[in-house]
Design a protein around this motif. Structure first.
Motif, PDB file in Angstrom:
ATOM      1  N   LYS A 290       0.858  -1.200   0.000  1.00  0.00           N
ATOM      2  CA  LYS A 290       0.000   0.000   0.000  1.00  0.00           C
ATOM      3  C   LYS A 290       0.879   1.229   0.000  1.00  0.00           C
ATOM      4  O   LYS A 290       1.852   1.312   0.751  1.00  0.00           O
ATOM      5  CB  LYS A 290      -0.885   0.013   1.255  1.00  0.00           C
ATOM      6  CG  LYS A 290      -2.103  -0.858   1.150  1.00  0.00           C
ATOM      7  CD  LYS A 290      -3.027  -0.600   2.333  1.00  0.00           C
ATOM      8  CE  LYS A 290      -3.949  -1.785   2.534  1.00  0.00           C
ATOM      9  NZ  LYS A 290      -4.465  -1.846   3.885  1.00  0.00           N
ATOM     10  N   GLN A 291       0.519   2.207  -0.826  1.00  0.00           N
ATOM     11  CA  GLN A 291       1.329   3.429  -0.991  1.00  0.00           C
ATOM     12  C   GLN A 291       0.446   4.672  -0.954  1.00  0.00           C
ATOM     13  O   GLN A 291      -0.677   4.642  -1.459  1.00  0.00           O
ATOM     14  CB  GLN A 291       2.036   3.397  -2.358  1.00  0.00           C
ATOM     15  CG  GLN A 291       2.927   2.195  -2.576  1.00  0.00           C
ATOM     16  CD  GLN A 291       3.539   2.191  -3.969  1.00  0.00           C
ATOM     17  OE1 GLN A 291       2.811   2.243  -4.964  1.00  0.00           O
ATOM     18  NE2 GLN A 291       4.858   2.117  -4.035  1.00  0.00           N
ATOM     19  N   ILE A 292       0.975   5.743  -0.355  1.00  0.00           N
ATOM     20  CA  ILE A 292       0.307   7.055  -0.442  1.00  0.00           C
ATOM     21  C   ILE A 292       0.993   7.811  -1.572  1.00  0.00           C
ATOM     22  O   ILE A 292       2.157   8.187  -1.471  1.00  0.00           O
ATOM     23  CB  ILE A 292       0.436   7.885   0.854  1.00  0.00           C
ATOM     24  CG1 ILE A 292      -0.001   7.097   2.077  1.00  0.00           C
ATOM     25  CG2 ILE A 292      -0.315   9.222   0.715  1.00  0.00           C
ATOM     26  CD1 ILE A 292      -1.481   6.926   2.215  1.00  0.00           C
TER      27      ILE A 292
ATOM     28  N   LEU B  28       7.960   0.874   9.501  1.00  0.00           N
ATOM     29  CA  LEU B  28       7.245   0.667  10.763  1.00  0.00           C
ATOM     30  C   LEU B  28       6.526   1.922  11.235  1.00  0.00           C
ATOM     31  O   LEU B  28       5.387   1.869  11.669  1.00  0.00           O
ATOM     32  CB  LEU B  28       8.248   0.214  11.836  1.00  0.00           C
ATOM     33  CG  LEU B  28       9.085  -1.021  11.475  1.00  0.00           C
ATOM     34  CD1 LEU B  28      10.114  -1.307  12.579  1.00  0.00           C
ATOM     35  CD2 LEU B  28       8.190  -2.240  11.265  1.00  0.00           C
ATOM     36  N   TYR B  29       7.203   3.058  11.170  1.00  0.00           N
ATOM     37  CA  TYR B  29       6.604   4.337  11.595  1.00  0.00           C
ATOM     38  C   TYR B  29       7.046   5.425  10.629  1.00  0.00           C
ATOM     39  O   TYR B  29       8.198   5.449  10.197  1.00  0.00           O
ATOM     40  CB  TYR B  29       7.053   4.723  13.021  1.00  0.00           C
ATOM     41  CG  TYR B  29       6.618   3.715  14.050  1.00  0.00           C
ATOM     42  CD1 TYR B  29       5.318   3.736  14.549  1.00  0.00           C
ATOM     43  CD2 TYR B  29       7.491   2.718  14.490  1.00  0.00           C
ATOM     44  CE1 TYR B  29       4.897   2.794  15.480  1.00  0.00           C
ATOM     45  CE2 TYR B  29       7.084   1.775  15.407  1.00  0.00           C
ATOM     46  CZ  TYR B  29       5.783   1.812  15.898  1.00  0.00           C
ATOM     47  OH  TYR B  29       5.371   0.876  16.806  1.00  0.00           O
ATOM     48  N   LEU B  30       6.120   6.329  10.313  1.00  0.00           N
ATOM     49  CA  LEU B  30       6.433   7.466   9.436  1.00  0.00           C
ATOM     50  C   LEU B  30       6.110   8.748  10.185  1.00  0.00           C
ATOM     51  O   LEU B  30       5.165   8.777  10.978  1.00  0.00           O
ATOM     52  CB  LEU B  30       5.572   7.402   8.166  1.00  0.00           C
ATOM     53  CG  LEU B  30       5.792   6.165   7.299  1.00  0.00           C
ATOM     54  CD1 LEU B  30       4.705   6.083   6.210  1.00  0.00           C
ATOM     55  CD2 LEU B  30       7.171   6.194   6.637  1.00  0.00           C
TER      56      LEU B  30
ATOM     57  N   VAL C 117      10.851   5.072  10.473  1.00  0.00           N
ATOM     58  CA  VAL C 117      11.578   3.971  11.113  1.00  0.00           C
ATOM     59  C   VAL C 117      11.256   2.714  10.307  1.00  0.00           C
ATOM     60  O   VAL C 117      10.082   2.489   9.991  1.00  0.00           O
ATOM     61  CB  VAL C 117      11.099   3.788  12.566  1.00  0.00           C
ATOM     62  CG1 VAL C 117      11.832   2.632  13.232  1.00  0.00           C
ATOM     63  CG2 VAL C 117      11.282   5.088  13.346  1.00  0.00           C
ATOM     64  N   ALA C 118      12.269   1.955   9.995  1.00  0.00           N
ATOM     65  CA  ALA C 118      12.029   0.792   9.135  1.00  0.00           C
ATOM     66  C   ALA C 118      12.947  -0.365   9.532  1.00  0.00           C
ATOM     67  O   ALA C 118      14.018  -0.148  10.112  1.00  0.00           O
ATOM     68  CB  ALA C 118      12.279   1.182   7.676  1.00  0.00           C
TER      69      ALA C 118
ATOM     70  N   GLU D  36       4.191   0.552   2.519  1.00  0.00           N
ATOM     71  CA  GLU D  36       4.506  -0.534   3.460  1.00  0.00           C
ATOM     72  C   GLU D  36       5.955  -1.007   3.335  1.00  0.00           C
ATOM     73  O   GLU D  36       6.631  -1.243   4.324  1.00  0.00           O
ATOM     74  CB  GLU D  36       3.543  -1.700   3.254  1.00  0.00           C
ATOM     75  CG  GLU D  36       2.123  -1.373   3.723  1.00  0.00           C
ATOM     76  CD  GLU D  36       1.155  -2.503   3.421  1.00  0.00           C
ATOM     77  OE1 GLU D  36       0.788  -3.232   4.365  1.00  0.00           O
ATOM     78  OE2 GLU D  36       0.764  -2.669   2.242  1.00  0.00           O
ATOM     79  N   TYR D  37       6.415  -1.133   2.134  1.00  0.00           N
ATOM     80  CA  TYR D  37       7.792  -1.585   1.883  1.00  0.00           C
ATOM     81  C   TYR D  37       8.475  -0.595   0.952  1.00  0.00           C
ATOM     82  O   TYR D  37       7.825  -0.082   0.020  1.00  0.00           O
ATOM     83  CB  TYR D  37       7.797  -2.962   1.199  1.00  0.00           C
ATOM     84  CG  TYR D  37       7.106  -4.038   2.005  1.00  0.00           C
ATOM     85  CD1 TYR D  37       7.805  -4.748   2.984  1.00  0.00           C
ATOM     86  CD2 TYR D  37       5.761  -4.342   1.779  1.00  0.00           C
ATOM     87  CE1 TYR D  37       7.164  -5.729   3.730  1.00  0.00           C
ATOM     88  CE2 TYR D  37       5.122  -5.323   2.524  1.00  0.00           C
ATOM     89  CZ  TYR D  37       5.824  -6.011   3.503  1.00  0.00           C
ATOM     90  OH  TYR D  37       5.201  -6.970   4.244  1.00  0.00           O
TER      91      TYR D  37
END
Lengths: 319, 319
Positions: free
Chosen positions: A17-19, A57-59, A91-92, A116-117
């Motif tokens: 999923k992408q914005i 993980l966190y944006l 954070v990834a 997501e990735y």
């Protein structure tokens, strides 16, 4: 530690999923300027890549990103690419690495995609997270860009001293609330302003600012500042620009310092507000200094380590 | 050295020409705001006085004096007293002294009256001139307030480095022309602006600025600055305010420094110009710092000595 670690299934494709940033924006951004899209991604680096493949993980959503939505960006950041995912600090976890600096399983902080990735080819902004004994979400806040901005802006630019009078605008924002905490830890008297009574309540009752006010309820910002700072302001942490900086200049004390961090009130305007009280900078011997935390990080990597050690130690109860 | 040295004739009264400040001024000062008056003065101190009686040799007319002509003055200087002589920096010879710091015959520099003789009760601003091997008129210029302002502003505020690009506004003024000299001595590239072709000629041909331009002949200040500074400006010595600072902000380089010394274009306006490009301070990490040389002198007397020693030695061919 291998540069070419192998995912369980080399050809595994997963949904991602992408914005997506649709197109350049003028004026206030609208929800329709972005779209949620699901694409697919292979969870393994192309052979020979020296990038990394990460699971985000966190944006963090930061005010400077508005510049990246304008055609041409600005002198510090380039514009987002229309039709591509947004990019920001996050954070990834590293799933596959071709970099000498990071290995599979590492948790990293830096620029990643709003998806997501992400397959990150330019890994220069990424650093491996040192302290993992705190919630990793902290690296999207106090231990991330907001914390670094607040720490560098307050401690490196404002030269604070115990007992000084500190005013923070956009004080309930990601950066402003942390500046308030750093200022209180220094023994300063701290007043914040924000744009709603809910935020003012948060500042006074949860974040324990000495005072806070809603600028939307003040007819005269100069009078409001005189009420909260009868002896004047030593340090102003500027996040908003516009009329507020004009009122602040009238209320600064001699040898005051202004850290120019942002001017959120101006970012969506075509014609910026004209600041009329600059002559106070002369008569009160004020130092007004702008800073860009990205550039401080690039030019002075110890800031990152010092901030991480210091903030982690003092605010997060770490060692 | 006696505190009560005796003049040749205790009751000698002499004529004393004075420039009287008639009344507070708004807008541009006119010649009729001042009047030449001849009064008389006794050339001996009253018994028990710890002031000094001086013969004024040179007076300097400085831009900050405009604030003293406005009712209430400003936060740094008090207003002149209507009906009394103007007061400013000058060079004077002590005729009679009740001060421990000065004796008859000393030549002093500091605040005195715009009149032939002055009885100065508050002697705090006066210092005995150390170097008398140069024309004493230099103390109304390079070795006086103008020199101290240029020296402190350029060396203490601007942190200049060899090879940097320096722009000076009001460059043909008392302070501006000296900033240009200090900048050239540092090995900087120096461009000045002024308001007439005669001044531009002076800057280029006598004061040897690398370049100079007449801002009144430029339709677009931003374009003019881009022409003279294709690589941008590292240091701006600000004397004028208004539209010029807006154009300069667009042309500053990263980590540029702006010494805010004055804003002469604004002093006679009721409504100051609104500066629109302050956001450049953030994006280019600019330090903009105001200073008031009076206060630097009070807080840091070594500046005076250092400037006098340095300027005298380097620019006046002294030891």
């Amino acid at each position: 530690m291998g540069s070419y670690s192998i995912a369980s299934n080399d050809n595994e494709q997963v949904n991602n999923k992408q914005i997506i940033f649709c197109d350049y924006i003028s004026g206030f951004p609208k929800e329709t300027d972005f779209v949620l899209k699901t694409s697919t991604i292979r969870l393994k680096l192309p052979r020979g890549s020296n990038g990394v493949l990460v699971k985000n993980l966190y944006l963090s959503c930061d005010a400077y990103m508005r510049f990246r939505m304008t055609k041409g960006g600005n002198s510090v950041v380039s514009a987002f690419k229309p039709g591509s995912p947004m990019v920001g600090y996050g954070v990834a976890r590293v799933l596959d690495s071709g970099s000498q600096e990071m290995k599979k399983g590492d948790v990293v902080w830096g620029f990643t995609g709003w998806e997501e990735y992400s397959f990150i080819t330019d890994t220069k902004s990424l650093v491996t997270i040192k302290y993992t004994d705190v919630p990793l979400s902290y690296y999207a806040g106090i231990l991330g860009k907001a914390g670094m901005t607040a720490y560098a802006g307050f401690h490196e630019i404002c030269s604070p001293k115990k007992g000084e009078y500190v005013f923070v605008s956009a004080a309930a924002g990601a950066v402003g609330q942390l500046v308030g905490q750093f200022a209180m830890l220094m023994g300063c008297y701290v007043v914040g302003c924000a744009g709603s009574n809910e935020k003012v309540h948060l500042l006074k009752n949860k974040l324990m600012f000495h005072e806070a006010f809603n600028y939307n309820e003040e007819h005269n910002l100069d009078a409001a500042l005189k009420r909260y700072f009868p002896k004047g302001i030593d340090i102003y942490f500027e996040n908003v620009g516009g009329e507020m900086i004009d009122a602040v200049l009238l209320n600064m004390r001699r040898n005051g310092r202004i850290a120019m961090c942002g001017a959120i009130s101006q970012y969506n305007l075509d014609q910026p507000y004209g600041v009329k009280n600059l002559s106070c900078i002369i008569s009160k011997s004020i130092r007004m200094e702008g800073f860009v935390v990205f550039i401080m990080i690039i030019n002075c990597s110890p800031i990152h380590t010092r901030r991480e050690d210091c903030v982690h130690g003092r605010c997060c109860g770490g060692t």
